[in-house]
Design a protein around this motif. Sequence first.
Motif, PDB file in Angstrom:
ATOM      1  N   THR A   2      58.106  73.113  37.112  1.00 38.55           N
ATOM      2  CA  THR A   2      57.698  73.434  35.749  1.00 38.55           C
ATOM      3  C   THR A   2      58.229  74.812  35.390  1.00 38.55           C
ATOM      4  N   VAL A  82      59.461  71.690  28.723  1.00 33.96           N
ATOM      5  CA  VAL A  82      60.589  71.933  29.616  1.00 33.96           C
ATOM      6  C   VAL A  82      60.481  70.888  30.714  1.00 33.96           C
ATOM      7  N   GLU A  83      61.492  69.992  30.757  1.00 34.22           N
ATOM      8  CA  GLU A  83      61.405  68.839  31.642  1.00 34.22           C
ATOM      9  C   GLU A  83      62.586  68.780  32.602  1.00 34.22           C
ATOM     10  N   ALA A  84      62.320  68.256  33.772  1.00 32.88           N
ATOM     11  CA  ALA A  84      63.360  68.139  34.798  1.00 32.88           C
ATOM     12  C   ALA A  84      64.392  67.103  34.380  1.00 32.88           C
ATOM     13  N   ASP A  88      67.981  70.453  37.345  1.00 26.26           N
ATOM     14  CA  ASP A  88      67.716  71.541  36.405  1.00 26.26           C
ATOM     15  C   ASP A  88      66.577  71.135  35.473  1.00 26.26           C
ATOM     16  N   THR A  89      66.216  72.013  34.583  1.00 32.57           N
ATOM     17  CA  THR A  89      65.226  71.697  33.553  1.00 32.57           C
ATOM     18  C   THR A  89      65.842  71.988  32.187  1.00 32.57           C
ATOM     19  N   TYR A  90      65.419  71.224  31.201  1.00 25.53           N
ATOM     20  CA  TYR A  90      65.896  71.406  29.831  1.00 25.53           C
ATOM     21  C   TYR A  90      64.701  71.362  28.892  1.00 25.53           C
TER      22      TYR A  90
END
Length: 147
Positions: A2, A82-84, A88-90
């Motif tokens: 997270t 913010v999501e995996a 990575d996360t975006y």
Amino acid sequence: MTASVPERIFHIATEADWRRTLATGTYTTSTVGRSLEEEGFIHASRRDQVQGVFDRYYRGLGERLVLLTIDPARLTDADVLVEAVGDDTYPHVHGPINRSAVVEVVPLDRRGGTETLMSLWIKGMAVRMGIALAVMLAVLVVALALT
């Protein structure tokens, strides 16, 4: 994994989609050819991810593109999660982006870099000079043909 929502998030948009937003007040394109309704959210990125997103999805699109800078705190009908995505996360905008949440819009060049006012002016001048030269050449050809 997270991560906290960045102070600013970014979204690459076609100039046509952005113009529609100026008319309607709301941006609802998720990504190239996909709407918020179809995708469930609007794709966004951190600034350091913009070039990679451009290279993967927008390079060679053939449309004029702009980079939207979005202030998540100004979103009125959407949340940013913010999501995996892979390793990575975006940031993903879950809901429409109201016009007032977009704090900056800058044109992107063919390589995904931001255009400056000077580079836009130079390109415009080059086009106008090319047209002027073509007209002068056409006048010269006609004048020579008449003599």
